[in-house]
Design an enzyme around this catalytic site. Structure first.
Site, PDB file in Angstrom:
ATOM      1  CB  THR B 128      11.463  42.520  56.414  1.00  0.00           C
ATOM      2  OG1 THR B 128      10.672  41.441  55.953  1.00  0.00           O
ATOM      3  CG2 THR B 128      11.985  42.207  57.799  1.00  0.00           C
ATOM      4  CD  GLN B 235       0.935  39.566  50.006  1.00  0.00           C
ATOM      5  OE1 GLN B 235       0.430  39.500  48.889  1.00  0.00           O
ATOM      6  NE2 GLN B 235       1.981  38.855  50.364  1.00  0.00           N
ATOM      7  CB  SER B 255       6.973  44.182  49.585  1.00  0.00           C
ATOM      8  OG  SER B 255       7.788  43.144  49.111  1.00  0.00           O
ATOM      9  CG  HIS B 257       9.490  40.018  46.705  1.00  0.00           C
ATOM     10  ND1 HIS B 257       9.171  38.706  46.986  1.00  0.00           N
ATOM     11  CD2 HIS B 257       9.620  40.623  47.898  1.00  0.00           C
ATOM     12  CE1 HIS B 257       9.124  38.542  48.297  1.00  0.00           C
ATOM     13  NE2 HIS B 257       9.393  39.682  48.867  1.00  0.00           N
ATOM     14  CB  THR B 295      24.816  52.826  47.638  1.00  0.00           C
ATOM     15  OG1 THR B 295      26.071  53.310  48.080  1.00  0.00           O
ATOM     16  CG2 THR B 295      24.622  53.166  46.173  1.00  0.00           C
ATOM     17  CB  CYS B 381       7.924  33.843  57.256  1.00  0.00           C
ATOM     18  SG  CYS B 381       7.292  35.164  56.298  1.00  0.00           S
TER      19      CYS B 381
END
Lengths: 96, 457
Positions: B128, B235, B255, B257, B295, B381
């Site tokens: 995102t 994806q 992404s 995860h 960081t 979502c």
């Protein structure tokens, strides 16, 4: 050092399978067993001793990972389920 | 003896006897251990009480929402959570140096998966944020000369929302429609590109219907028209081969995860040759070449790097396996149930994401019936709202079919038993729900539902 013999490779294979079966999570356990079988089967006709040694070294590293993760996840799973009540996680009983 | 003890330990941790209700064979969740008493005879409370209470959990078939951590990834992350906890931007001591070395190694791993240079990878908090940086950053940097963006109607919410917020800033956005197959029309894309277009954003693999867009062709078109091309590859990374140079991609979102890595981390690829300029969204100490201050979370990026490396090694094996399992799922469901539609182009399709619409069955009720399987109808979502998914609406699915769609996700850790169990339960519950449905009755009697004039109350 001499290249790994057939007996050593088979021994490693058996050890890896035995360790993998100790994963407490179903998905990790089945994946590890399946992947080890398929990987050893795929490489069974490799003849070059250098390549064999590379593969064996990788397998030994992966065996280390499996051993460490089985131990880690064993404690995590044990800690979680010991204190929780039985009712959590029970499938819904009102649906026929 | 040892083997038996090991089995028993494993069995206790995984299985549970939740009483006589366990008539439904949850084969995927139970080990067949010969020395255990038959399931129904073991009472729930007394047998389990002295042991650590094992808990039955649903099968996980929702890999598009998130994926479990690969054990190899967790193993790579642990040292950086326990011992090597330094801040990678500390230049003065060993804690910082070793942390920085790990971060750079992870950067190399991510870059090699997509064919990029490590200097082109910026770590973020997820796809995102990467999408926000790519879209808003590029649009705002070139704002003086270029005011137009192009995207599709089936993009992820964060892309659509970023574009909407840019519209409020005075930009113009074209939302390209998709064909019934879910793939965009390349001629429409070419027609939509204007002299003042700065960016085209098209996702590689859709998270709801699994459709693969023709990225190489889109890249070619964009590069010939001198427009930047961004793709949300959350994806797709690690699942299908991607090369940012072959496909002429200028920006890419990754992404963590979705590829068996940790949650809370992602990356954005920003091309250096020719340089793509991006206005930074997050101000601060100038980390990550000023593109994303803050960081860098060493354990998370180490996890992302390890996940990318594992994905690169396992891509072919996983793809072959997942294709086989997907074929099995679709064939078995379609041969036992009539009136099942697969949404999305069957050919340009990532096999691990299967979106099926079961006619005359309400999607939510089917999801609730399949309570032993973790599934979703549409994206996570949008799962809170009861509206049918905008992606399905964009591909022209009828309202009633859009409400009855379920997304099956097959991943690296999905087993054949899980697929078989899901198929069996799905068939059983769809048949049961259809028996209860008056619409199904009418269809069986040969009535055409579209010809009915429903009265208003």
């Amino acid at each position: 050092m001499a290249a790994s013999s057939r007996a050593q490779v088979l021994d490693l294979y058996r050890t890896m399978l035995r360790e993998s079966k100790r994963f407490s999570a179903y998905n990790y356990r089945t994946y590890a067993v399946r992947r080890i079988r398929d990987a050893f089967r795929e490489n069974k006709n490799v003849k070059d001793p250098v390549e064999i040694q590379t593969l064996v070294n990788k397998a030994k590293r992966d065996l280390g990972i499996i051993r460490r993760q089985v131990a880690e996840q064993g404690t995590a799973a044990g800690r979680k389920s010991g204190s929780r009540s039985q009712s959590l996680g029970k499938p819904c009983t009102t649906w026929p | 003896m040892l083997l038996r003890a090991a089995w028993r330990r494993a069995a206790v941790a995984v299985t549970a006897a939740t009483g006589p209700k366990a008539a439904a064979p949850t084969r995927g969740l139970r080990l067949r251990v010969r020395d255990r008493a038959p399931q129904s005879a073991v009472p729930a409370d007394t047998a389990a009480a002295p042991e650590t209470g094992p808990v039955l959990r649903p099968l996980y078939m929702d890999v598009q929402a998130t994926t479990p951590l690969d054990p190899r990834v967790l193993d790579a992350m642990l040292p950086y959570l326990v011992n090597y906890y330094g801040n990678p931007h500390s230049r003065t001591h060993a804690y910082g140096w070793e942390s920085e070395a790990a971060m750079e190694r992870a950067r190399q791993q991510v870059a090699s998966l997509i064919g990029a240079d490590p200097r082109e990878i910026v770590f973020t908090s997820g796809a995102t944020e990467s999408n926000n940086i790519a879209i808003k950053g590029v649009a705002r940097f070139y704002r003086s000369r270029k005011k137009h963006l192009i995207t599709t109607q089936t993009e992820h919410k964060c892309v659509l929302d970023s574009c909407r917020s840019l519209e409020a800033e005075g930009f113009q956005v074209t939302y390209l429609p998709v064909q019934k197959s879910g793939i965009i029309d390349l001629k429409e894309l070419e027609a939509a590109i204007q002299p003042d277009t700065s960016l085209v954003s098209v996702m590689t693999v859709n998270n709801e219907i699994g459709v693969k867009q023709p990225i190489a062709e889109i890249g070619r078109i964009c590069s010939s028209r001198k427009v930047y091309f961004h793709t949300d590859a959350a994806q797709a990374v690690g699942k299908i081969p991607l090369d940012v140079n072959d496909m002429k991609i200028d920006l890419m979102s990754i992404s963590g995860h979705k590829i068996y890595g940790p949650k809370g981390v992602g990356a954005v690829y920003i091309r250096r040759r020719p340089r793509v300029r991006v206005e930074a969204l997050q101000s601060g100490g100038g980390q990550e070449r000023g593109m994303r201050s803050g960081t860098v979370p060493t354990p998370l990026v180490v996890g992302l790097g390890a996940a990318c490396e594992v994905a690169q090694q396992e891509m072919e094996y996983d793809h072959k396996r997942i294709s086989k399992l997907a074929e099995r799922l679709i064939q078995n469901i379609m041969k036992s149930l009539p009136d099942v539609v697969m949404n999305g182009d069957p050919e340009h399709h990532y096999p691990g994401c299967i979106n099926l619409s079961f006619a005359y069955v309400e999607g939510e009720s089917l999801l609730m019936a399949l309570k032993d399987v973790a599934l979703s109808s549409g994206s996570a979502c949008t799962s809170a709202s009861l509206e049918p998914s905008y992606v399905l609406r964009a591909i022209g699915t009828d309202e009633d079919l859009a409400h009855s769609s379920i997304r099956f996700g097959i991943g690296r850790f999905t087993t054949e038993e899980e697929v078989d169990y899901t198929v069996e339960k799905c068939i059983q519950h769809v048949k049961r729900l259809r028996e209860m449905s008056p619409l199904w009755e009418m269809v069986q009697d040969g009535i055409d539902l579209k010809s009915i004039k429903w009265t208003q109350h």
